[in-house]
Scaffold this motif. Structure first.
Motif, PDB file in Angstrom:
ATOM      1  N   LEU A   1       0.818  -1.207   0.000  1.00  0.00           N
ATOM      2  CA  LEU A   1       0.000   0.000   0.000  1.00  0.00           C
ATOM      3  C   LEU A   1       0.855   1.261   0.000  1.00  0.00           C
ATOM      4  N   SER A   2       0.291   2.324  -0.547  1.00  0.00           N
ATOM      5  CA  SER A   2       0.907   3.639  -0.417  1.00  0.00           C
ATOM      6  C   SER A   2       1.071   3.972   1.063  1.00  0.00           C
TER       7      SER A   2
ATOM      8  N   ALA B   1      -4.481 -12.949  10.328  1.00  0.00           N
ATOM      9  CA  ALA B   1      -4.268 -13.201   8.901  1.00  0.00           C
ATOM     10  C   ALA B   1      -3.638 -12.012   8.190  1.00  0.00           C
ATOM     11  N   LEU B   2      -3.951 -10.796   8.652  1.00  0.00           N
ATOM     12  CA  LEU B   2      -3.481  -9.589   7.964  1.00  0.00           C
ATOM     13  C   LEU B   2      -2.442  -8.822   8.772  1.00  0.00           C
ATOM     14  N   SER B   3      -1.835  -9.476   9.754  1.00  0.00           N
ATOM     15  CA  SER B   3      -0.914  -8.805  10.671  1.00  0.00           C
ATOM     16  C   SER B   3       0.324  -8.245   9.977  1.00  0.00           C
ATOM     17  N   GLU B   4       0.693  -8.827   8.853  1.00  0.00           N
ATOM     18  CA  GLU B   4       1.886  -8.360   8.143  1.00  0.00           C
ATOM     19  C   GLU B   4       1.557  -7.243   7.147  1.00  0.00           C
ATOM     20  N   THR B   5       0.333  -6.800   7.113  1.00  0.00           N
ATOM     21  CA  THR B   5      -0.084  -5.731   6.205  1.00  0.00           C
ATOM     22  C   THR B   5      -0.448  -4.483   7.007  1.00  0.00           C
ATOM     23  N   ARG B   6      -0.689  -3.373   6.315  1.00  0.00           N
ATOM     24  CA  ARG B   6      -1.134  -2.158   6.975  1.00  0.00           C
ATOM     25  C   ARG B   6      -2.663  -2.102   6.969  1.00  0.00           C
ATOM     26  N   CYS B   7      -3.263  -3.115   7.621  1.00  0.00           N
ATOM     27  CA  CYS B   7      -4.718  -3.170   7.725  1.00  0.00           C
ATOM     28  C   CYS B   7      -5.083  -3.439   9.172  1.00  0.00           C
ATOM     29  N   LEU B   8      -5.774  -2.509   9.794  1.00  0.00           N
ATOM     30  CA  LEU B   8      -6.178  -2.651  11.187  1.00  0.00           C
ATOM     31  C   LEU B   8      -7.459  -3.462  11.290  1.00  0.00           C
TER      32      LEU B   8
END
Length: 262
Positions: A33-34, A54-61
């Motif tokens: 992501l930007s 599942a999304l801990s390695e992304t920038r999604c809270l």
């Protein structure tokens, strides 16, 4: 440039299997992501930890759709702010019109939940909106600002910078909602910004992210984000399928790039 927020609440939808598939398919779209885009997902309570992991390695809270207005006690069926934080939530949706209509949420209980959330380290996503009658009577701005002022009663200038506010016209929500025009959405958020300036000051008012929600879709997302007081989008059914959320991520990224080179 100000950070742009993009997120969705799944309401009372999805099963364990559907959540797993959603996270698997959306993860690649969240990986690069930007730096100016912050995403979030608010699943039903049983799946918050699953989404967060599942999304801990992304920038999604990950967030929760509600919390109790007490920190603990004999409140059968409620979930406390500590419990929400315990299962991986970073933010909490408070005061959605469906909670107000069906479960007795009031401006006063919204305020209690906001204070508790801030004191626990959760970021409140405060939902406010005008009804079709209030729109007809020409008192939308007054109604929206009243809700904001009560929700933030007792919230300090330092604390309010950790708050998100979503303007969701009640008449624009749901399967049969009537999408607000770009001008109507901007007008509602401009009223909130003005109310925040009155409560605090213009610098603090500008620092509070204001989101628009209410029949957001791939056709109106870019037009909405180009408005001066819309800092993000809080999306319903358009983002309930990973393909829809992925497309919105792409559209929001394009607007971010436009503004960077403007």
């Amino acid at each position: 440039m100000k950070k742009v927020w993009l997120g969705s609440s799944w309401k009372m939808n999805k099963t364990n299997e559907e959540v797993g598939r959603y996270c698997q398919l959306i993860k690649p779209h969240l990986s690069n992501l930007s730096a100016d885009l912050q995403t979030f997902l608010i699943p039903p309570f049983p799946y918050v930890k699953q989404v967060e992991t599942a999304l801990s390695e992304t920038r999604c809270l990950a967030g929760v759709q509600n919390v109790g207005w007490a920190s603990s006690g004999p409140y059968t069926g409620e979930v406390s702010v500590d419990m929400a934080k315990d299962i991986g939530a970073s933010l909490v949706e408070i005061g959605h019109s469906e909670r107000r209509e069906w479960f007795g949420e009031t401006d006063a209980t919204v305020n209690k939940k906001v204070i508790l959330s801030l004191n626990t380290g959760l970021r409140p996503l405060i939902c406010v909106g005008d009804t079709a009658d209030e729109k007809c009577w020409g008192v939308s701005a007054e109604s929206i600002v009243r809700q904001v002022k009560i929700a933030l009663h007792g919230v300090s200038a330092e604390q309010v910078t950790k708050v998100l506010i979503a303007y969701e016209p009640v008449w624009a929500i749901g399967e049969h909602g009537i999408p607000a025009s770009t001008e109507e959405a901007e007008m509602g958020l401009a009223a909130i910004r003005s109310g925040l300036t009155t409560l605090y000051d213009s610098e603090i008012a500008q620092s509070v992210p204001l989101l628009y929600g209410g029949s957001v879709n791939i056709h109106n997302a870019k037009m909405l984000l180009r408005q001066p007081n819309i800092d993000g989008l809080f999306v319903g059914r358009t983002a309930w399928q990973p393909e829809g959320f992925a497309r919105l991520i792409q559209l929001v990224t394009e607007v971010i790039e436009e503004q960077a080179y403007a």
